[in-house]
Each structure stands twice: as C-alpha cells, then as structure tokens.
Design a protein around this motif. Structure first.
Motif, PDB file in Angstrom:
ATOM      1  N   TYR A 123      -4.213   5.017   2.193  1.00 19.15           N
ATOM      2  CA  TYR A 123      -2.847   4.777   2.633  1.00 19.15           C
ATOM      3  C   TYR A 123      -2.599   5.376   4.010  1.00 19.15           C
ATOM      4  N   ASP A 131       5.368   1.981  -2.777  1.00 15.71           N
ATOM      5  CA  ASP A 131       6.354   1.717  -3.820  1.00 15.71           C
ATOM      6  C   ASP A 131       5.672   2.032  -5.155  1.00 15.71           C
ATOM      7  N   ASP A 133       5.430   0.777  -8.219  1.00 18.88           N
ATOM      8  CA  ASP A 133       4.685  -0.232  -8.986  1.00 18.88           C
ATOM      9  C   ASP A 133       3.336  -0.538  -8.340  1.00 18.88           C
ATOM     10  N   THR A 134       3.328  -0.696  -7.024  1.00 17.65           N
ATOM     11  CA  THR A 134       2.081  -0.973  -6.306  1.00 17.65           C
ATOM     12  C   THR A 134       1.146   0.225  -6.421  1.00 17.65           C
ATOM     13  N   HIS A 138      -2.553   0.148  -8.040  1.00 26.67           N
ATOM     14  CA  HIS A 138      -3.725   0.591  -7.264  1.00 26.67           C
ATOM     15  C   HIS A 138      -4.430   1.752  -7.963  1.00 26.67           C
ATOM     16  N   MET A 168      -7.283  -2.070  -3.157  1.00 29.26           N
ATOM     17  CA  MET A 168      -5.874  -1.845  -2.875  1.00 29.26           C
ATOM     18  C   MET A 168      -5.312  -2.851  -1.873  1.00 29.26           C
TER      19      MET A 168
END
Length: 169
Positions: A123, A131, A133-134, A138, A168
């Motif tokens: 990231y 967020d 949920d993502t 991942h 991802m």
C-alpha cells in the motif's frame, strides 16, 4: 525297713543284711538320689531351653510386627509415589499440549504479522486508499497465499511484497 523290688522280692538295705551277695556296690538310695539329681538337672536344662525358645519366639513376633509395619509404610510410600508420578505425567501432558497450542498460536501470529507487513509495504508503494472491505479481502487473499507457500516449505520471511502484489490488484 524293707522294700519290694521289681520282681516282687523283698530288698533289704545293705546295712541291715549281712549277706554279701545281695548287697549291691552302692546304696539304692544313693542311686535314687543320683537319678533324681540327674532328672532335676535335665529338667532345669529343658526349662532353660524352653525359656530361651520363648524369648526367641517373642523376638520373632516383635520382628514380624516391625516387618509388617515396614511393609505397610512401603505400600503407603509406593502409593504416594504412584500418585505423584501420575500427577507429574498429567502436568507434563498438559504442559506439552499448552506449549503446542502456544507454538501454533505464535506461528499464526507471525504469519499474520508478515501478511500485514507485506500489505503495508504494498500500500505504501502504490499509494492505495484503505477501505475496510478491500483491506479485508486483500488480507484474506494474502493470508491464503502465505499459508500455501508455507505448506510448500517457503518461510513467511522469504515472501516479499512483490510476491503478493498481484493478489491486491
């Protein structure tokens, strides 16, 4: 005074009889007294033997009682030892189970730590927004990949962020 012998004839003491062929070498009273003395000595010897045997019997009884007490004490200590050994084995089993459980938990925590570290590096490099949920999706994909690689023999520390970046996207 006269005495009757075994065959029923009268026996006279040698002092009263002048006949030499009926006079024994010793006085019959002396033979009787000697035999009585000998019998008394034998009875005394037997009495001493019986007393000695009784004393030995009492010693044997006391030794048997001591032996019985010693066996009872040995049995008690044997029982205590058996209980201690069983308790120690139970503690050892509990300790082994707890240790195994902690090792598994620790290993899983290390894997999760590695997953989060890989995700944070990814990231940071691609500057994605986070967020929940993502992130959860991942995380699950990366965790599955790390666990799969670990089953293949690859250490989680050997997996780099580039190896999981494709998960991802």
């Amino acid at each position: 005074m006269h005495h009757i012998g075994i065959d029923g004839t009268t026996v006279w003491p040698s002092s009263q009889s002048g006949d030499a062929e009926f006079a024994p070498d010793t006085n019959p009273w002396q033979d009787t007294i000697a035999a009585a003395d000998q019998a008394l000595e034998e009875a005394t010897r037997i009495q001493r033997g019986v007393q000695h045997n009784l004393k030995l019997l009492q010693e044997v009884r006391s030794l048997r009682e001591e032996l019985r007490k010693a066996h009872a004490e040995i049995d008690r200590y044997r029982g205590m030892h058996a209980r201690v050994v069983v308790g120690m084995r139970q503690l050892e089993d509990d300790h082994t189970a707890a240790r195994s459980r902690l090792e598994v938990e620790n290993e899983m925590l290390l894997v999760r730590h590695r997953v989060y570290k890989l995700m944070a590096e990814h990231y940071a490099r691609v500057a994605l927004s986070l967020d929940p949920d993502t992130f959860a999706a991942h995380r699950d994909r990366v965790l599955q990949h790390v666990l799969f690689q670990r089953r293949k023999g690859v250490s989680p520390d050997d997996i780099r962020y580039a190896d999981v970046a494709f998960l991802m996207l």
